[in-house]
Design a protein around this motif. Structure first.
Motif, PDB file in Angstrom:
ATOM      1  N   PRO A   1     -43.371  -7.428 -67.869  1.00  0.00           N
ATOM      2  CA  PRO A   1     -42.994  -8.207 -66.694  1.00  0.00           C
ATOM      3  C   PRO A   1     -41.863  -9.167 -67.068  1.00  0.00           C
ATOM      4  N   VAL A   2     -40.821  -9.222 -66.286  1.00  0.00           N
ATOM      5  CA  VAL A   2     -39.710 -10.145 -66.577  1.00  0.00           C
ATOM      6  C   VAL A   2     -39.257 -10.839 -65.289  1.00  0.00           C
ATOM      7  N   HIS A   3     -39.044 -12.133 -65.367  1.00  0.00           N
ATOM      8  CA  HIS A   3     -38.556 -12.886 -64.204  1.00  0.00           C
ATOM      9  C   HIS A   3     -37.086 -12.557 -63.955  1.00  0.00           C
ATOM     10  N   ILE A   4     -36.721 -12.459 -62.703  1.00  0.00           N
ATOM     11  CA  ILE A   4     -35.347 -12.076 -62.342  1.00  0.00           C
ATOM     12  C   ILE A   4     -34.307 -13.026 -62.934  1.00  0.00           C
ATOM     13  N   ALA A   5     -34.648 -14.306 -63.074  1.00  0.00           N
ATOM     14  CA  ALA A   5     -33.694 -15.274 -63.630  1.00  0.00           C
ATOM     15  C   ALA A   5     -33.302 -14.885 -65.043  1.00  0.00           C
ATOM     16  N   GLU A   6     -34.254 -14.351 -65.797  1.00  0.00           N
ATOM     17  CA  GLU A   6     -33.978 -14.007 -67.192  1.00  0.00           C
ATOM     18  C   GLU A   6     -33.060 -12.788 -67.274  1.00  0.00           C
ATOM     19  N   ILE A   7     -33.216 -11.859 -66.342  1.00  0.00           N
ATOM     20  CA  ILE A   7     -32.317 -10.700 -66.301  1.00  0.00           C
ATOM     21  C   ILE A   7     -30.911 -11.145 -65.914  1.00  0.00           C
ATOM     22  N   LEU A   8     -30.831 -12.014 -64.904  1.00  0.00           N
ATOM     23  CA  LEU A   8     -29.516 -12.456 -64.424  1.00  0.00           C
ATOM     24  C   LEU A   8     -28.820 -13.347 -65.442  1.00  0.00           C
ATOM     25  N   ALA A   9     -29.586 -13.995 -66.308  1.00  0.00           N
ATOM     26  CA  ALA A   9     -28.982 -14.872 -67.318  1.00  0.00           C
ATOM     27  C   ALA A   9     -28.491 -14.078 -68.517  1.00  0.00           C
ATOM     28  N   SER A  10     -29.010 -12.873 -68.689  1.00  0.00           N
ATOM     29  CA  SER A  10     -28.680 -12.065 -69.861  1.00  0.00           C
ATOM     30  C   SER A  10     -27.231 -11.554 -69.786  1.00  0.00           C
ATOM     31  N   THR A  11     -26.486 -11.692 -70.893  1.00  0.00           N
ATOM     32  CA  THR A  11     -25.096 -11.208 -70.921  1.00  0.00           C
ATOM     33  C   THR A  11     -24.873 -10.366 -72.181  1.00  0.00           C
ATOM     34  N   GLU A  12     -23.700  -9.712 -72.229  1.00  0.00           N
ATOM     35  CA  GLU A  12     -23.404  -8.902 -73.411  1.00  0.00           C
ATOM     36  C   GLU A  12     -23.340  -9.752 -74.678  1.00  0.00           C
ATOM     37  N   GLU A  13     -22.805 -10.969 -74.534  1.00  0.00           N
ATOM     38  CA  GLU A  13     -22.692 -11.860 -75.688  1.00  0.00           C
ATOM     39  C   GLU A  13     -24.059 -12.378 -76.109  1.00  0.00           C
ATOM     40  N   GLU A  14     -24.849 -12.750 -75.102  1.00  0.00           N
ATOM     41  CA  GLU A  14     -26.178 -13.296 -75.388  1.00  0.00           C
ATOM     42  C   GLU A  14     -27.216 -12.501 -74.613  1.00  0.00           C
ATOM     43  N   PRO A  15     -27.533 -11.284 -75.057  1.00  0.00           N
ATOM     44  CA  PRO A  15     -28.474 -10.467 -74.290  1.00  0.00           C
ATOM     45  C   PRO A  15     -29.908 -10.977 -74.416  1.00  0.00           C
ATOM     46  N   LEU A  16     -30.655 -10.727 -73.367  1.00  0.00           N
ATOM     47  CA  LEU A  16     -32.092 -11.030 -73.409  1.00  0.00           C
ATOM     48  C   LEU A  16     -32.750  -9.863 -74.119  1.00  0.00           C
ATOM     49  N   VAL A  17     -33.511 -10.155 -75.153  1.00  0.00           N
ATOM     50  CA  VAL A  17     -34.091  -9.033 -75.893  1.00  0.00           C
ATOM     51  C   VAL A  17     -35.415  -8.578 -75.293  1.00  0.00           C
TER      52      VAL A  17
END
Ligand code: SF4
Lengths: 493, 251
Positions: B235-251
């Motif tokens: 389960p992942v909150h949408i904010a965490e997906i939207l915050a994830s970038t190529e430079e700083e990906p959410l793992v």
């Protein structure tokens, strides 16, 4: 042949426990509700002015309820003028006494019935049986429930919890006890089952001298009653007997014939997903040499004026019993209709029963909690009853008590028993939430002790942790991170 | 633009990552974010369990803390709905009880300024592509209050569709409740668990690796059910997906 009653039901969670684990029941319910749900959505989507119809229905009902005293008097006058007799019943006992008396006065010991929620609400069949009168249900699903010595579990499809195989067995076993037996070698194909019911019922229609019905609507200006149905059994009961007794809740009035225009569009689409229901029967008093020669209308209150006195809860009286809210309710789908302990199951039952009956019994105190407040019921309701709002309002009555109207008098309710621990926890939480400092101390304590947190919870939380894993407490709550990284900016607050 | 982050008590205590993601995302989009430290809880659990009178001081506290900001952003559909839909109703009820307009007047200023995160992004900032990168298959569960009380509509899905690398899978029975419902999960545990299990099975049938929603309390319930049912989905909150970038990906 009693249908079984709901007296002394355990609370909703206890009653639901079995249903949740009954795979056949859940399969039957899931299949039926999802099918009708999808069909209803299509039938509604076809109507371009659905939102306006819904609003109009709501307003007509609200207007009528606001002036109910006036419209009831008008209705009585028009029914009387058309040759009928009106009787007033304050509660179930009085209504049952009146109907029993009226049937006995005809000298008959059996009646045929159109499916009617009001007569189920007051337990009329049981009351008649106690006086030696057999009441035969003639709606197919109602017949299945009655023959199966079962209880209804859905407003529109009382036998929704049964599948074809179970129905076949009930017919084969029970029909001969009460009249024409089921044909030899009856199978579970729908056509054969319907034919068996048709033959069994026809015998009853042609023999009966007394019919008992409910009504979907009563038109005040003409004294006309309306029944909306699919099978035609209702029309037989309304026209063949010599005496017709209609038992109807006082909230079923609409002022004029024109008002029917709205509901005859919204009701069938919401309930059976049909553009128009197959049979709409209307009757006004009596007519010489045609139809019943004696007509009685028994108007029942049974908690309705008390409900009307509650400004939030009274909207439940707008209900036109379409059952759309049951078919979309995820709780109903898993718990089944019997768990609601009333002839009114599902979301509408959860707000209607505790208002009509009060919140004293175990089942009635638990019904306002039989919902996740997802709001699907409010969305589909053709008269826009905000069921979640009323549920929360009734929860307040359960946990905090307050002033309510019972039997026309104001009484002060004490909070229900069994909520002491919850009330204390809510107070403690409110205390902490009123003090950001205390909240923060608690969060830090939770973070520091996170390694020692149990994986299952004690007390009321136990049920949760048995079926779902608990989240782990993070090493640092957000506010500590914020202070550490953005510290100076807002440290004053 | 300076906005206040209303993180909600659940996120603050149990899901600080969501809060950090909102700060990161909004900052990246040029928004000046503040977190008023005096904030606590909107009072929803109290209100919905029938303790309306206890929820009132919490609502007043919310107004005191947030009243001065231009906009209040929250990564929770249900807490957003509490402020927007139920605060006005609390004011009305107080009035009906003969307590005058004070409560309504106190709460009125925060009502129109409170936005759920995806609403704020799409309606106020006018963006659907927030420059995120998240190389996973995702299915989206629209939570009940976001869907019906706030009417978020397709905003979250439009945001997800614009995320680079993300493949969106339609969730069967998406608009059915997951069975959390606050105290419902405790009071009617059997029914709640059955609803949760059905939600997880539907999610699994999509073949996605991630179930995304805009509310951590629903995700807590769904995630807890996933663990018990031993699924591989997260389960992942949408904010965490939207915050994830190529430079700083959410793992
Ligand atoms: S509450 Fe509304 S949806 Fe439910 S049965 Fe009554 S009219 Fe139909």
């Amino acid at each position: 042949m009693s249908g079984g009653t709901f007296v002394g039901m355990p609370s909703f969670p206890k009653a639901a426990h079995e249903a949740v684990h009954n795979q056949t029941l859940r399969g039957n319910l899931r299949h039926a509700t999802h099918t009708i749900r999808a069909k209803r959505a299509n039938a509604v989507a076809e109507v371009s002015d659905w939102a306006e119809l819904r609003e109009a229905g709501k307003q007509i009902k609200d207007h009528t309820l606001r002036h109910l005293d006036r419209y009831l008097v008008q209705l009585e006058e028009s029914v009387t003028a058309a040759g009928g007799t009106v009787h007033w019943a304050a509660d179930a006992d009085e209504a049952n006494r009146i109907v029993t008396y009226l049937v006995k006065a005809t000298g008959e010991s059996e009646v045929v019935k159109v499916k009617s929620m009001a007569t189920q609400e007051i337990g009329l069949n049981e009351a008649l049986e106690a006086e030696g009168i057999n009441a035969y249900e003639t709606d197919l699903a109602e017949l299945i429930v009655q023959l199966g010595k079962d209880r209804p579990s859905h407003i529109l499809v009382p036998a929704i919890h049964r599948n074809r195989g179970e129905i076949r067995d009930i017919f084969a076993r029970e029909m001969s006890e009460w009249g024409r037996p089921a044909p030899e070698g009856l199978t579970d194909t729908p056509a054969e089952l319907a034919e068996a019911a048709r033959l069994h019922l026809r015998e009853k229609f042609l023999r009966a001298k007394v019919g008992v019905s409910g009504a979907n609507f009563m038109v005040a200006e003409t004294g006309t009653l309306v029944v909306v149905e699919s099978e035609g059994n209702g029309r037989m009961c309304l026209t063949l007997p010599e005496t017709l007794i209609s038992v109807v809740g006082i909230e079923k009035i609409v002022p004029t014939w024109q008002d029917l225009e709205v509901f005859l569009q919204t009701l069938p689409r919401s309930s059976t997903a049909e553009r128009m229901n197959p049979y709409t029967s209307t009757w006004t008093g009596t007519t010489d040499e045609d139809g019943p020669q004696t007509f009685h209308l028994v108007l029942i209150d049974n908690g309705r004026t008390d409900t009307l006195a509650d400004e939030v809860g009274r909207q439940a009286l707008r209900c036109i019993r379409c059952s759309a809210c049951l078919n979309v309710c995820p709780v109903y789908e898993r718990a089944g209709g019997h768990a609601y302990g009333s002839v009114y199951p599902g979301p509408i039952g959860a707000i209607l029963s505790p208002q009509l009956r009060g919140t004293q019994s175990e089942i009635d105190a638990s019904l306002p909690y039989a919902s996740s407040l997802c709001g699907a019921c409010y969305d589909v309701c053709p008269v826009a009853i905000d069921i979640p709002e009323v549920l929360v309002h009734l929860r307040e009555r359960v946990v905090e008590g307050g002033v309510v109207t019972r039997d026309g008098a104001k009484v002060v309710l004490k909070p229900a028993k069994g909520h002491a621990a919850e009330r204390a926890a809510m107070r403690a939480a409110r205390w902490a939430f009123g003090r950001p400092g205390a909240l923060r101390t608690g969060q830090r304590f939770a973070s520091r002790t996170r390694r020692f947190h149990p994986r299952t919870l004690p007390g009321p939380g136990k049920a949760w942790s048995e079926t779902r894993a608990l989240p782990t407490v993070p090493a640092e709550p957000f506010r500590d991170w914020w202070q550490r990284t953005h510290g100076g900016k807002d440290a004053s607050k | 633009m300076r906005v206040a982050l209303f993180l909600t008590c659940v996120n603050d205590t149990l899901y600080p990552d969501t809060g950090r993601a909102v700060v990161k995302l909004l900052t990246r989009l040029g928004v000046d974010v503040d977190f008023p430290m005096a904030q606590t809880c909107c009072g929803q659990a109290h209100y919905n369990t029938g303790y309306r009178h206890q929820a009132e001081p919490m609502a007043r506290h919310f107004s005191d803390v947030f009243g001065g900001y231009e906009a209040i952003v929250t990564p929770s559909g249900s807490c957003g709905a509490m402020v927007r839909e139920l605060y006005p109703r609390m004011g009305e009820r107080a009035r009906a009880e003969g307590r005058g307009d004070t409560l309504a007047a106190t709460l009125a200023p925060v009502v129109p300024k409170t936005y759920e995160l995806t609403e704020f992004l799409v309606d106020v900032l006018g963006v659907t592509d927030v420059g995120a990168y998240y190389p996973h298959t995702v299915t989206y569960h629209p939570t009940c209050h976001g869907l019906r009380s706030l009417g978020l509509g397709d905003r979250p899905r439009r945001l997800l569709q614009s995320v680079k690398g993300l493949e969106l899978k339609e969730l069967p029975g998406a608009d059915e409740c997951c069975g959390f419902g606050g105290t419902f999960a405790v009071k009617n545990s059997d029914v709640s668990a059955a609803m949760g299990a059905d939600k997880v099975r539907n999610a699994e049938s999509t073949g996605a690796d991630v179930l995304c929603a805009a509310d951590n309390s629903c995700l807590m319930h769904i995630g807890g059910t996933m663990t018990r049912l031993r699924t591989d989905m997260r389960p992942v909150h949408i904010a965490e997906i939207l915050a994830s970038t190529e430079e700083e990906p959410l793992v």
